[in-house]
Design an enzyme around this catalytic site. Structure first.
Site, short mmCIF file in Angstrom:
data_model
loop_
_atom_site.label_atom_id
_atom_site.label_comp_id
_atom_site.label_asym_id
_atom_site.label_seq_id
_atom_site.Cartn_x
_atom_site.Cartn_y
_atom_site.Cartn_z
N GLU A 45 0.82 -1.22 0.00
CA GLU A 45 0.00 0.00 0.00
C GLU A 45 0.86 1.26 0.00
OE1 GLU A 45 -2.95 0.25 -0.75
OE2 GLU A 45 -3.72 -1.77 -0.47
N TYR A 128 -5.70 6.45 4.82
CA TYR A 128 -5.97 5.40 3.84
C TYR A 128 -5.23 4.11 4.19
CZ TYR A 128 -5.53 2.42 -0.08
OH TYR A 128 -5.52 1.29 -0.84
N ASP A 146 -9.70 4.91 -1.43
CA ASP A 146 -8.64 5.37 -2.34
C ASP A 146 -9.32 5.99 -3.57
OD1 ASP A 146 -9.58 3.29 -3.86
OD2 ASP A 146 -7.64 2.29 -4.12
N CYS A 205 -20.68 -0.09 -17.26
CA CYS A 205 -21.79 -0.30 -16.31
C CYS A 205 -22.51 -1.63 -16.57
CB CYS A 205 -22.76 0.87 -16.37
SG CYS A 205 -21.94 2.44 -15.97
N CYS A 208 -21.07 -4.26 -14.35
CA CYS A 208 -20.90 -3.87 -12.95
C CYS A 208 -21.94 -4.58 -12.06
CB CYS A 208 -21.05 -2.36 -12.83
SG CYS A 208 -20.92 -1.79 -11.15
N CYS A 214 -26.87 2.10 -8.69
CA CYS A 214 -26.02 3.25 -9.01
C CYS A 214 -26.82 4.39 -9.65
CB CYS A 214 -24.90 2.80 -9.96
SG CYS A 214 -23.82 4.14 -10.43
FE1 SF4 Z 1 -21.28 2.11 -13.76
FE2 SF4 Z 1 -22.07 2.88 -11.36
FE3 SF4 Z 1 -20.98 0.49 -11.68
FE4 SF4 Z 1 -19.47 2.63 -11.89
S1 SF4 Z 1 -20.52 1.94 -10.06
S2 SF4 Z 1 -19.47 0.91 -13.31
S3 SF4 Z 1 -20.87 4.09 -12.80
S4 SF4 Z 1 -22.87 1.20 -12.56
#
Ligand code: SF4
Length: 367
Positions: A45, A128, A146, A205, A208, A214
């Site tokens: 780190e 951190y 971070d 996204c 994700c 989100c």
């Molecule tokens: Fe997309 Fe939100 Fe996932 Fe980031 S956190 S990849 S902006 S869906």
């Protein structure tokens, strides 16, 4: 701002599930579900601050090979540690690394403390690093924040505050998402998602695990987060750097003061790093200060060497000086160093650039 109730959502479970499938394999990591060694986490780190995983890999390997335990690192001469660090930049961090290893041995008998509060008392360990070591090595529910994690959290909440000013408010939001279970894996998962999925310019996204939670994804404006205060333009400072060569071909070097930028590192002497163009009288004063004036045989200039520090750009103009006399005094501060020994001393990157520039221009041109 996202008003979703994260306390009852499956946000952490989705993050952890993703980590079980996609965790990056890194030299300092343990597989998901296993606690890592505190020395390994701390070392990696500190090295990773403002540097990439790819750059750190070889340095981390070299440090572990030279000093497999924190006790080994604490007993190493500081100059060896600085030499092994050369190229990673920010030498204050290497000095603190060494100080911290000594503190862990003296105060904690060689075992890193496990709480954020105790970790924070160690040299060079900031908020951190303390949180990362507590979470990853000791499974403490610390909020690790971070750059990668800031990006994800600010997008999930469409956080309107500007960084760095809004960091504490963002930390509070990050805390709302953090689980009590597997905090180390959760933090590492967010680091990985930030590095591979929620990237700065083009977040994926569709890949994700928390896209349904989100707010920025739903609004379609993820790339505008985190909001950042406009960057200050860095000033450019200038100086003349002396490459003084004696008749043996050794080069004059001196040790910088312990405190400040490149503290305690060896350098080729230079005039004050200033916003103004360097006056000839400054160069003469420096040469007089070094006791070189009577012996100068030949002087030639070289093209500018450029380097960027955190807060300013630096332009160094090398002045190559050949001395007529062979014998010169050496002290702790001023030494004559053979160019073949440059690899053995802790030479900062800036000084390596100066040496490379001067040496390259001295080589005979190819036929
Ligand atoms: Fe997309 Fe939100 Fe996932 Fe980031 S956190 S990849 S902006 S869906």
């Amino acid at each position: 701002m996202n008003n979703h109730n994260f306390a009852t959502s499956d946000f952490p479970a989705r993050i952890l599930g993703w980590y079980d499938r996609h965790a990056r394999v890194l030299p300092w990591r343990k597989p998901p579900g296993e606690a890592a060694d505190a020395y390994h986490v701390w070392l990696s780190e500190i090295m990773l601050q403002q540097t990439t995983v790819a750059t750190v890999g070889p340095y981390y390997g070299k440090f572990l090979q030279n000093w497999p335990t924190v006790q080994d690192l604490a007993s190493a001469p500081l100059d060896d540690v600085l030499s092994a660090w050369a190229g990673l930049g920010y030498y204050a961090r290497a000095r603190n690394l060494h100080k911290c290893a000594i503190a862990v041995c003296e105060r904690y008998d060689g075992d890193f403390p496990s709480t954020e509060a105790e970790l924070l008392t160690l040299p060079g360990v900031g908020a951190y690093t303390a949180a990362a070591v507590a979470a990853i090595a000791f499974q403490q529910p610390a909020v690790v924040l971070d750059g990668n994690i800031e990006r994800i959290v600010s997008r999930v909440f469409r956080f309107q505050g500007e960084l760095p000013k809004g960091r504490e408010a963002l930390r509070e939001l990050a805390g709302r998402l953090s689980p009590k279970d597997r905090p180390g894996d959760y933090a590492q998962a967010l680091m990985d998602i930030g590095a591979t999925v929620c990237t700065p310019k083009k977040p994926e996204c569709g890949d994700c695990p928390v896209s349904i939670h989100c707010a920025a994804n739903m609004e379609g404006d993820a790339a505008s987060y985190p909001r950042k205060a406009p960057k200050k333009v860095k000033p450019t400072r200038k100086a003349v750097v002396l490459w003084v060569e004696n008749q043996k071909g050794d080069i004059l070097m001196r040790r910088r003061e312990e405190s400040g930028l490149l503290g305690g590192m060896m350098e080729f002497p230079s005039t004050h790093w200033d916003d103004q163009t360097v006056a000839d009288s400054e160069v003469t004063d420096l040469l007089a200060q070094l006791g070189m004036m009577p012996d100068i045989a030949r002087v030639s200039g070289h093209s500018v060497v450029k380097h960027t520090f955190t807060h300013f750009h630096l332009e160094l103009s090398p002045l190559v000086i050949r001395l007529a006399g062979a014998k010169r005094a050496t002290s702790n501060e001023i030494q004559w160093v053979s160019t073949s020994d440059f690899g053995d001393i802790a030479l900062p990157t800036l000084m390596k650039k100066v040496a490379d520039a001067v040496q390259a221009s001295q080589q005979p041109l190819p036929l």
